[in-house]
Motif scaffolding. Structure first.
Motif: not given
Length: 425
Positions: A124-127, A150-154, A178-180, A346-348
C-alpha cells in the motif's frame, strides 16, 4: 545537483532506499525526515552498508563525494520520480477510491501481465513517498505501470497526479472512508475525483463503472471514457452471476469463476477485465488471470480452521466496506454465522453514529452472534457482547462460545489488527 544529473546517477544505481535497515547494495539512500527521525543522521550508515550514494539536505552530513546535498530530500525524490516517469515509455494507470484499491490493483496487474511487462504499487505504498518509489521502480522495458494513490484529505490526489502524470485512471468507488480528513462524503467524492479532473484537463483516458451514478454523471459528455456495465448501452457488458461465496461473472458468453469472496469484489474484477479488453489482452488470458488470482494480506481471505470457515477481512474497514461485508456474510448459506467486528478509524465526529449504524445493521441481518471490539463499538447501544479493546477481548476469550461448524467474519480497521484472532480461534 540538477535532477537530470541525479537521474544519470540513478540509471547507474537504479534502486532507491529510505530505510537503513533495508539497504540494498549499490542503492541510493534518500535521507527523509519524519516527526521522530532525521534521515540525514543515517547517511553515513547507509554508505557503510553498501549504498552507492546518499541524498541529504543538511550540509554537515555532506562529508564525501558520495553524499549529494540538495535543498529538500523529499521534493528531490518526488521530482526524480516524475523525471524518470517521463524518461521511460511506460503508460501509467492511476488508481484511487475509497474501497478495494489494492485488490483491484492486483487484479489489473494479473490481467495486464498476461501480455505486457507490467509493474504495480507494492503493498500500500500509495502516498507522497510511496508513489515516487513506485514510479522509480519502472524499468526502461516496462510497458504499463499501475500506480495506486491513497488520500485522506483534499488536494492529495491532485498532488499525486502531478507527480505520476497518469495516462489513464480508474476510481473504484466513493465511500465513507477518511471522513475526518475529507470533512464528509461530499469531500470524499471531491477528493477522489481529483484523478478524473486531472485526466480530463489533460485529455487522457478514463475507465469507469458506468453503473455508478456518481462516476457516470461526473464524467458527463467526456469523450475519452471507457466503462463496464450490467445495464447500460454503449459500454462493455459484464454480468454478475453469484457470490456463494466466490464471485462468478459472465462476459461475452463465458463464465469466470473467481476465488474472491463477496459481491463487493465484482466491480474489482470488472475493472481488470475492462482494462484487459482495452489493452487487447486475449479473453482467455483475462479469464485465466482472474480465476487464478488469490487474495492475500488479510483481504477477504477464506481460511478453514477446525471445520469452521473464516472470512478474514481485517486489512482495513470503514462504514461502506463494513456494510457490504456484513450484508454479503449474512447472505451466505451453511451453519451458524458469527461476526467479530473491530473499530473503524478516521471517522472524526461521525464515529459514534457510524458505529451505531453498523451495530443496528448487524442486528437486522441473518447473524447468529456478533462480538464488538474497540472503544467506539463499546459505546454503542446494543445487546451484542462488547469489549473495550483487544486486550479485554483476549482476556475474556474463554467465555466466547464458538460452534463446531459454521462461518466467522473478522472485519476491522488496520489499527485493530484483528488477524490476531486467528491464533485464538
Amino acid at each position: 545537483m540538477s535532477i537530470e544529473k541525479l537521474h544519470q546517477i540513478f540509471l547507474q544505481f537504479p534502486t532507491v532506499c529510505t530505510d537503513t535497515r533495508k539497504i540494498n547494495k549499490s542503492c541510493i539512500f534518500f535521507a527523509l525526515k519524519g516527526d521522530n527521525f532525521n534521515g540525514n543522521e543515517y547517511a553515513d550508515e547507509a554508505l557503510r552498508k553498501g549504498a552507492s550514494h546518499a541524498i541529504v539536505d543538511e550540509k554537515k552530513y555532506a562529508v564525501s563525494n558520495r553524499v549529494i546535498l540538495v535543498d529538500d530530500v523529499l521534493k528531490t525524490l518526488q521530482k526524480l520520480a516524475t523525471y524518470h516517469r517521463n524518461y521511460c515509455a511506460a503508460k501509467v494507470i492511476g488508481l484511487t477510491g475509497s474501497n478495494g484499491k489494492t485488490t483491484t490493483k492486483e487484479l489489473i496487474y494479473a490481467v495486464l501481465s498476461e501480455k505486457y511487462k507490467t509493474i504495480a504499487t507494492s503493498g500500500n505504498l500509495n502516498n507522497h513517498i510511496g508513489v515516487p518509489l513506485t514510479l522509480l521502480s519502472i524499468k526502461e522495458d516496462t510497458e504499463i505501470a499501475i500506480v495506486e494513490m491513497g488520500a485522506n484529505h483534499l488536494k492529495e490526489i491532485e498532488f499525486l497526479c502531478s507527480i505520476s502524470q497518469p495516462d489513464f485512471g480508474y476510481i473504484t468507488n466513493f465511500g465513507k472512508a477518511h471522513l475526518e480528513g475529507f470533512g464528509g462524503v461530499e469531500g470524499v467524492i471531491k477528493g477522489k475525483s481529483e484523478l478524473y479532473d486531472y485526466l480530463m484537463e489533460h485529455n487522457r483516458s478514463i475507465f469507469l463503472n458506468a453503473d455508478d451514478p456518481i462516476q457516470f454523471n461526473k464524467l458527463g459528455a467526456y469523450i475519452k471514457k471507457y466503462g463496464y456495465t450490467q445495464h447500460k448501452k454503449d459500454f462493455y457488458k459484464i454480468e454478475f452471476l453469484e457470490a456463494s461465496p466466490y464471485v462468478s461473472i459472465q462476459v461475452e458468453g463465458k463464465t469466470i469463476q473467481s476465488q474472491l469472496i463477496g459481491e463487493y469484489n465484482f466491480t474489482n474484477c470488472c475493472a481488470a477485465i475492462l482494462m484487459g479488453k482495452y489493452f487487447n489482452v486475449p479473453l482467455e488470458s483475462i479469464i485465466k488471470a482472474i480465476e487464478t488470482y488469490l487474495p492475500q494480506n488479510n483481504r477477504s481471505q477464506l481460511i478453514e480452521k477446525n471445520g469452521i470457515e473464516i472470512i478474514l477481512d481485517a486489512y482495513n474497514a470503514n462504514p461502506s466496506s463494513m456494510k457490504v461485508a456484513l450484508e454479503n456474510f449474512s447472505g451466505l448459506n451453511g451453519g451458524p454465522k458469527i461476526a467479530f467486528l473491530g473499530d473503524m478509524f478516521e471517522l472524526g465526529g461521525t464515529a459514534p453514529s457510524e458505529h451505531q449504524n453498523i451495530t443496528d445493521l448487524s442486528a437486522k441481518l441473518n447473524l447468529d452472534k456478533v462480538f464488538l471490539i474497540g472503544e467506539n463499538f463499546y459505546e454503542t447501544q446494543t445487546s451484542f457482547t462488547k469489549f473495550k479493546n483487544y486486550k479485554d477481548f483476549e482476556s475474556n476469550f474463554s467465555s466466547v462460545e464458538l460452534p463446531s461448524r459454521g462461518k466467522i467474519l473478522i472485519k476491522g480497521s488496520r489499527g485493530m489488527a484483528l488477524e490476531r484472532l486467528l491464533d485464538l480461534l
